[in-house]
Design a protein around this motif. Structure first.
Motif, PDB file in Angstrom:
ATOM      1  N   UNK A 132      -1.618  -5.309 -17.094  1.00  0.00           N
ATOM      2  CA  UNK A 132      -1.408  -4.502 -15.844  1.00  0.00           C
ATOM      3  C   UNK A 132      -1.133  -5.220 -14.617  1.00  0.00           C
ATOM      4  N   UNK A 133      -0.566  -4.860 -13.563  1.00  0.00           N
ATOM      5  CA  UNK A 133      -0.242  -5.593 -12.343  1.00  0.00           C
ATOM      6  C   UNK A 133      -0.382  -4.642 -11.357  1.00  0.00           C
ATOM      7  N   UNK A 134      -1.216  -5.203 -10.257  1.00  0.00           N
ATOM      8  CA  UNK A 134      -1.745  -4.532  -9.020  1.00  0.00           C
ATOM      9  C   UNK A 134      -1.309  -4.959  -7.652  1.00  0.00           C
ATOM     10  N   UNK A 135      -0.483  -4.287  -7.204  1.00  0.00           N
ATOM     11  CA  UNK A 135       0.371  -4.904  -5.945  1.00  0.00           C
ATOM     12  C   UNK A 135      -0.059  -4.124  -4.379  1.00  0.00           C
ATOM     13  N   UNK A 136      -0.352  -4.890  -3.327  1.00  0.00           N
ATOM     14  CA  UNK A 136      -0.472  -4.533  -2.309  1.00  0.00           C
ATOM     15  C   UNK A 136      -1.931  -4.144  -2.151  1.00  0.00           C
ATOM     16  N   UNK A 137      -2.286  -3.535  -1.023  1.00  0.00           N
ATOM     17  CA  UNK A 137      -3.696  -2.990  -0.789  1.00  0.00           C
ATOM     18  C   UNK A 137      -4.135  -3.234   0.638  1.00  0.00           C
ATOM     19  N   UNK A 138      -5.340  -3.064   1.019  1.00  0.00           N
ATOM     20  CA  UNK A 138      -6.072  -3.104   2.237  1.00  0.00           C
ATOM     21  C   UNK A 138      -7.403  -3.534   1.952  1.00  0.00           C
ATOM     22  N   UNK A 139      -7.905  -4.204   2.983  1.00  0.00           N
ATOM     23  CA  UNK A 139      -9.542  -4.785   3.013  1.00  0.00           C
ATOM     24  C   UNK A 139     -10.468  -4.058   3.888  1.00  0.00           C
ATOM     25  N   UNK A 140      -9.943  -2.956   4.551  1.00  0.00           N
ATOM     26  CA  UNK A 140     -10.626  -2.446   5.533  1.00  0.00           C
ATOM     27  C   UNK A 140     -10.490  -2.809   7.248  1.00  0.00           C
ATOM     28  N   UNK A 141      -9.913  -3.914   7.015  1.00  0.00           N
ATOM     29  CA  UNK A 141      -9.262  -4.479   8.399  1.00  0.00           C
ATOM     30  C   UNK A 141      -7.915  -3.968   8.869  1.00  0.00           C
ATOM     31  N   UNK A 142      -7.346  -4.403   9.850  1.00  0.00           N
ATOM     32  CA  UNK A 142      -6.068  -4.198  10.102  1.00  0.00           C
ATOM     33  C   UNK A 142      -4.865  -5.021   9.572  1.00  0.00           C
ATOM     34  N   UNK A 143      -5.289  -5.340   8.426  1.00  0.00           N
ATOM     35  CA  UNK A 143      -4.268  -6.160   7.597  1.00  0.00           C
ATOM     36  C   UNK A 143      -4.178  -5.584   6.254  1.00  0.00           C
ATOM     37  N   UNK A 144      -2.549  -5.479   5.782  1.00  0.00           N
ATOM     38  CA  UNK A 144      -2.211  -4.856   4.376  1.00  0.00           C
ATOM     39  C   UNK A 144      -1.922  -6.341   3.834  1.00  0.00           C
ATOM     40  N   UNK A 145      -1.973  -6.280   2.544  1.00  0.00           N
ATOM     41  CA  UNK A 145      -1.402  -7.315   1.862  1.00  0.00           C
ATOM     42  C   UNK A 145      -0.267  -7.271   1.036  1.00  0.00           C
ATOM     43  N   UNK A 146       0.181  -8.577   0.588  1.00  0.00           N
ATOM     44  CA  UNK A 146       1.516  -8.561  -0.178  1.00  0.00           C
ATOM     45  C   UNK A 146       1.176  -9.275  -1.423  1.00  0.00           C
ATOM     46  N   UNK A 184       9.656  -3.586 -16.688  1.00  0.00           N
ATOM     47  CA  UNK A 184       9.519  -3.754 -15.312  1.00  0.00           C
ATOM     48  C   UNK A 184       8.740  -2.966 -14.738  1.00  0.00           C
ATOM     49  N   UNK A 185       7.806  -3.366 -13.706  1.00  0.00           N
ATOM     50  CA  UNK A 185       6.860  -2.763 -12.710  1.00  0.00           C
ATOM     51  C   UNK A 185       7.669  -2.408 -11.410  1.00  0.00           C
ATOM     52  N   UNK A 186       7.206  -1.392 -10.711  1.00  0.00           N
ATOM     53  CA  UNK A 186       7.634  -1.123  -9.199  1.00  0.00           C
ATOM     54  C   UNK A 186       6.861  -0.633  -8.680  1.00  0.00           C
ATOM     55  N   UNK A 187       7.058  -0.900  -7.074  1.00  0.00           N
ATOM     56  CA  UNK A 187       5.972  -0.436  -6.028  1.00  0.00           C
ATOM     57  C   UNK A 187       6.998   0.279  -5.137  1.00  0.00           C
ATOM     58  N   UNK A 188       6.839   1.416  -4.685  1.00  0.00           N
ATOM     59  CA  UNK A 188       7.682   1.999  -3.729  1.00  0.00           C
ATOM     60  C   UNK A 188       6.823   2.673  -2.598  1.00  0.00           C
ATOM     61  N   UNK A 189       7.595   2.311  -1.331  1.00  0.00           N
ATOM     62  CA  UNK A 189       6.877   2.696   0.013  1.00  0.00           C
ATOM     63  C   UNK A 189       5.741   1.986   0.088  1.00  0.00           C
ATOM     64  N   UNK A 190       4.898   2.636   0.955  1.00  0.00           N
ATOM     65  CA  UNK A 190       3.578   2.354   1.488  1.00  0.00           C
ATOM     66  C   UNK A 190       3.648   2.333   2.958  1.00  0.00           C
ATOM     67  N   UNK A 191       2.574   1.474   3.371  1.00  0.00           N
ATOM     68  CA  UNK A 191       2.280   1.671   5.079  1.00  0.00           C
ATOM     69  C   UNK A 191       2.011   0.076   5.382  1.00  0.00           C
ATOM     70  N   UNK A 192       2.335  -0.394   6.642  1.00  0.00           N
ATOM     71  CA  UNK A 192       2.243  -1.603   7.294  1.00  0.00           C
ATOM     72  C   UNK A 192       0.737  -2.069   7.494  1.00  0.00           C
TER      73      UNK A 192
END
Length: 141
Positions: A35-49, A84-92
């Motif tokens: 399983x691969x998990x990409x991106x996310x948010x920690x509740x601050x104004x920062x998104x992750x790569x 292949x795993x893919x991530x599509x779109x998102x928010x900054x």
């Protein structure tokens, strides 16, 4: 922390392990073994790569896999096949919907590569795949 459910029987989830860092709003995909998990948010104004991974058949914590091409959260749209795993779109994480499509080879670790762009920037989308074609639905702009 993440939880596991046994699909073949009813019952409650059990603790499986911990993520490398607490996140929500990322996207997960799998090749059936990993399983691969990409991106996310920690509740601050920062998104992750960051991309994290685990082997589904064994208990244990997630480990660092690599990075997405762009930091983002509220993905929702992730899809995969046996390779292949893919991530599509998102928010900054601040004010903008994004349109990149990233891909990784799930069996090996490493950074994602740019696979293309969605026809419109979207976040909070749904994603699925039949193994040949990935589909992104809905979302916000």
């Amino acid at each position: 922390c993440y939880r596991i459910y046994k699909i073949s029987s009813t019952g409650n989830s059990t603790d499986f392990g911990d993520m490398t860092a607490a996140r929500y709003g990322g996207g997960a995909c799998s090749n059936g073994t990993r399983l691969v998990y990409g991106g996310g948010f920690d509740g601050s104004v920062v998104s992750y790569n960051q991309i994290q991974y685990l082997t589904i058949g064994t208990l244990g914590n997630m480990a660092d896999f690599g990075d997405l091409t762009v930091s983002r959260t509220y993905l929702g749209a992730a899809a995969s096949n046996e390779t292949i795993g893919m991530w599509m779109g998102g928010h900054n994480g601040i004010a903008s919907a994004l349109n990149p499509v990233d891909k990784v080879n799930i069996a090996s670790t490493g950074n994602a590569v740019d696979f293309g762009d969605l026809s419109a920037a979207r976040f909070n989308c749904g994603g699925t795949s039949n193994g040949t074609r990935a589909v992104v639905t809905g979302g916000d702009s």
